[in-house]
Scaffold this motif. Structure first.
Motif, PDB file in Angstrom:
ATOM      1  N   TYR A  87       0.807  -1.222   0.000  1.00  0.00           N
ATOM      2  CA  TYR A  87       0.000   0.000   0.000  1.00  0.00           C
ATOM      3  C   TYR A  87       0.838   1.270   0.000  1.00  0.00           C
ATOM      4  N   ASN A  91       4.382  -0.345  -4.176  1.00  0.00           N
ATOM      5  CA  ASN A  91       3.252  -0.775  -4.998  1.00  0.00           C
ATOM      6  C   ASN A  91       2.846   0.314  -5.977  1.00  0.00           C
ATOM      7  N   ALA A  92       2.867   1.573  -5.521  1.00  0.00           N
ATOM      8  CA  ALA A  92       2.503   2.677  -6.413  1.00  0.00           C
ATOM      9  C   ALA A  92       3.527   2.838  -7.536  1.00  0.00           C
ATOM     10  N   GLN A  95       2.936   0.581 -10.467  1.00  0.00           N
ATOM     11  CA  GLN A  95       1.788   0.950 -11.284  1.00  0.00           C
ATOM     12  C   GLN A  95       2.059   2.144 -12.188  1.00  0.00           C
ATOM     13  N   ASN A 123      -1.342   7.334 -13.028  1.00  0.00           N
ATOM     14  CA  ASN A 123      -1.536   6.684 -11.740  1.00  0.00           C
ATOM     15  C   ASN A 123      -1.691   7.754 -10.672  1.00  0.00           C
ATOM     16  N   GLN A 124      -2.909   7.975 -10.253  1.00  0.00           N
ATOM     17  CA  GLN A 124      -3.158   8.978  -9.223  1.00  0.00           C
ATOM     18  C   GLN A 124      -2.803   8.467  -7.830  1.00  0.00           C
ATOM     19  N   ASN A 125      -2.596   7.171  -7.683  1.00  0.00           N
ATOM     20  CA  ASN A 125      -2.254   6.611  -6.376  1.00  0.00           C
ATOM     21  C   ASN A 125      -0.879   7.110  -5.927  1.00  0.00           C
ATOM     22  N   TYR A 126       0.116   7.105  -6.827  1.00  0.00           N
ATOM     23  CA  TYR A 126       1.446   7.585  -6.462  1.00  0.00           C
ATOM     24  C   TYR A 126       1.402   9.082  -6.141  1.00  0.00           C
ATOM     25  N   HIS A 127       0.613   9.813  -6.950  1.00  0.00           N
ATOM     26  CA  HIS A 127       0.486  11.250  -6.695  1.00  0.00           C
ATOM     27  C   HIS A 127      -0.111  11.500  -5.305  1.00  0.00           C
ATOM     28  N   ARG A 128      -1.063  10.733  -4.903  1.00  0.00           N
ATOM     29  CA  ARG A 128      -1.670  10.889  -3.584  1.00  0.00           C
ATOM     30  C   ARG A 128      -0.662  10.579  -2.471  1.00  0.00           C
ATOM     31  N   LEU A 129       0.098   9.488  -2.615  1.00  0.00           N
ATOM     32  CA  LEU A 129       1.104   9.150  -1.613  1.00  0.00           C
ATOM     33  C   LEU A 129       2.216  10.201  -1.554  1.00  0.00           C
ATOM     34  N   GLN A 132       1.041  13.158   0.272  1.00  0.00           N
ATOM     35  CA  GLN A 132       0.795  12.830   1.670  1.00  0.00           C
ATOM     36  C   GLN A 132       2.086  12.736   2.484  1.00  0.00           C
TER      37      GLN A 132
END
Length: 524
Positions: A87, A91-92, A95, A123-129, A132
């Motif tokens: 998570y 993992n990001a 992707q 991949n917006q997940n890496y951008h969010r992490l 953060q």
């Protein structure tokens, strides 16, 4: 008196006195200077050792704090949350692209953008992490004064970095350390490792701390933290004395402090780390090298090893010879000045004593020689002194009068054989000798003798007192043809009444008085 001989005698006396006085002074001063110099040298060595140990504990505490900060970060919720392989960033990162190359390109674009800029990625997940956790890592770096934070997944791929640089992917030291942590068995895996320091720029040495991010005993990712020696140099600069040098040298003989820690930007270094101290320190020895140990080393050097983890460094601190031994040189200067001052003082005392003792003794010796040669009219000096020389001069003066009396009494036959003219001359001689003895016993004060005895008239001539009548009886050629012998006899009586029987003048005066009385009695 021979003035050349007198001068030579005075000089000889002065130089003998100077030689006998200066030898113990020089010996005592030399011994005191030597003993104090040994003490000052020991103090200089101890002071440099204390300075070296102060640097040592500062360096140890600095690196221990860094290790503690990195280990605590790897165990913190921040690292576990951002470094989880399912998570977190690993993992990001997977992707970001269809393969590793595409993922790396996407990653570098993201890392080189401003964190507040909208990142256009698939991949917006890496951008969010990234949004953060990136600011949290930056705050942690500012708090602990580190330079960069990076993260690697279990495949040794870079998945996150606060500062993305091309050298980050090409740093072989970093990748070797990551491999070391991943390949180590779980029971032998260290909590942290550090790469060796390598140059970064012109004056900075840089290294990486690496710690595994674990969850339930399993490696999630590898956390890497970059550090330089700039902060350490700044800390040591506050402790450093002026004109001293400091080095922290690794096994490859590279200094982690860029050669030395300057006191200021305008400081000029006059010392350098000796190879002997480096070698001994890397071998685990500690001590001090003085300038006497190495003739070509104009400095005082202290060394000791510094061990952080499995790494050993050589801590070298140097100070110039002039600065380290400044109290010693001050002692030498004071000692030399003191010896010179004592030499001048002894020369002055010797010169004074030669005039005070040698010259009077020489004059009295010459006077005795003149008496032995028959010159009884030679003046005797220094009778007014109250020391032994004055006593000797007084004794010579008495001897002179005795000799005169003896010579006068033996130079004339008995009064029965005298003609009237010869008898008159004999009386005149006796009166002159007696009167001179009386005046000598009285202290030479003619006016005082005349006034106190009342036997001689005192005249006032142009403001000064004169004893013209008494003066006539002091010299043979001025004695009247019909002398007042009664005044002379009464004067002798008066002086004898005021003279101690133990005085050297008493018996000669008594004898002179009896001779005059015998002469008068025989004449009658």
């Amino acid at each position: 008196m021979d003035m050349g001989y007198s001068t030579r005698l005075q000089r000889r006396f002065m130089w003998w006195f100077f030689s006998l006085s200066i030898i113990p002074v020089v010996i005592l001063t030399g011994y005191f200077t030597w003993s104090q110099s040994q003490l000052l040298i020991t103090q200089a060595h101890q002071q440099l050792e204390n300075e070296r140990d102060r640097y040592y504990f500062t360096i140890k505490e600095y690196f221990h704090d860094q290790v503690r900060a990195v280990v605590n970060l790897a165990d913190s919720d921040l690292a576990i949350s951002s470094g989880g392989r399912f998570y977190g960033f690993p993992n990001a990162f997977a992707q970001l692209g269809e393969d590793t190359s595409q993922a790396h390109r996407q990653l570098m674009q993201i890392l080189q953008q401003n964190a507040g800029t909208h990142l256009k990625t698939n991949n917006q997940n890496y951008h969010r992490l990234y949004r953060q956790f990136n600011r949290q890592y930056q705050s942690w770096m500012a708090r602990y004064e580190f330079n960069n934070v990076a993260m690697f997944d279990r495949s040794q791929h870079l998945v996150f970095a606060v500062k993305a640089t091309p050298q980050l992917l090409a740093d072989t030291r970093l990748h070797q350390a990551v491999t070391q942590l991943l390949d180590a068995p779980p029971e032998q895996r260290p909590k942290w490792v550090r790469t060796h320091f390598a140059p970064q720029g012109s004056r900075t040495m840089q290294a990486w701390y690496l710690a595994p991010i674990l969850k339930r005993g399993q490696i999630q990712s590898i956390l890497a933290v970059s550090t330089t020696t700039d902060n350490l140099s700044a800390m040591l600069r506050q402790l450093q004395r002026p004109h001293s040098g400091l080095w922290l040298i690794d096994q490859s003989h590279q200094s982690l402090l860029s050669g030395w820690v300057p006191r200021s930007s305008h400081a000029k270094l006059a010392v350098s780390p000796p190879q002997a101290a480096i070698i001994k320190s890397l071998e685990g020895q500690q001590g001090v090298l003085s300038p006497n140990d190495y003739a070509l080393m104009p400095q005082l050097t202290a060394y000791r090893p510094v061990s952080i983890g499995n790494t050993s460094w050589a801590l070298i601190t140097c100070t110039p010879k002039q600065s380290a031994y400044q109290p010693l040189y001050r002692l030498y200067s004071i000692s030399v000045t003191l010896v010179i001052a004592l030499i001048v003082l002894l020369l002055f005392i010797g010169h004074w004593l030669s005039h005070r003792l040698a010259l009077p003794m020489l004059q009295l010796t010459w006077c005795a020689e003149q008496f032995a040669a028959g010159e009884l009219d030679y003046p005797v000096t220094h009778r007014q002194r109250q020391d032994e020389i004055g006593r000797l001069a007084t004794a010579l003066s008495h001897l002179q009068h005795r000799l005169k009396t003896t010579c006068f009494s033996t130079s004339f036959p008995s009064t029965s054989e005298h003609t009237p003219a010869m008898q008159s001359d004999s009386l005149h001689h006796s009166l002159v000798i007696a009167m001179n003895l009386a005046l000598e016993a009285w202290g030479g004060d003619k006016v005082g003798l005349a006034e106190q005895s009342g036997l001689w008239r005192v005249y006032s001539d142009k403001g000064s007192l004169q004893t013209r009548t008494l003066d006539k009886y002091l010299h043979l050629e001025t004695v009247p043809k019909t002398p007042r012998w009664r005044n002379v006899v009464r004067s002798i009586d008066f002086v004898l009444q005021h003279t101690d029987r133990q005085s050297p003048y008493y018996q000669p005066l008594k004898q002179a008085q009896q001779e005059i009385q015998h002469w008068i009695t025989d004449r009658r």
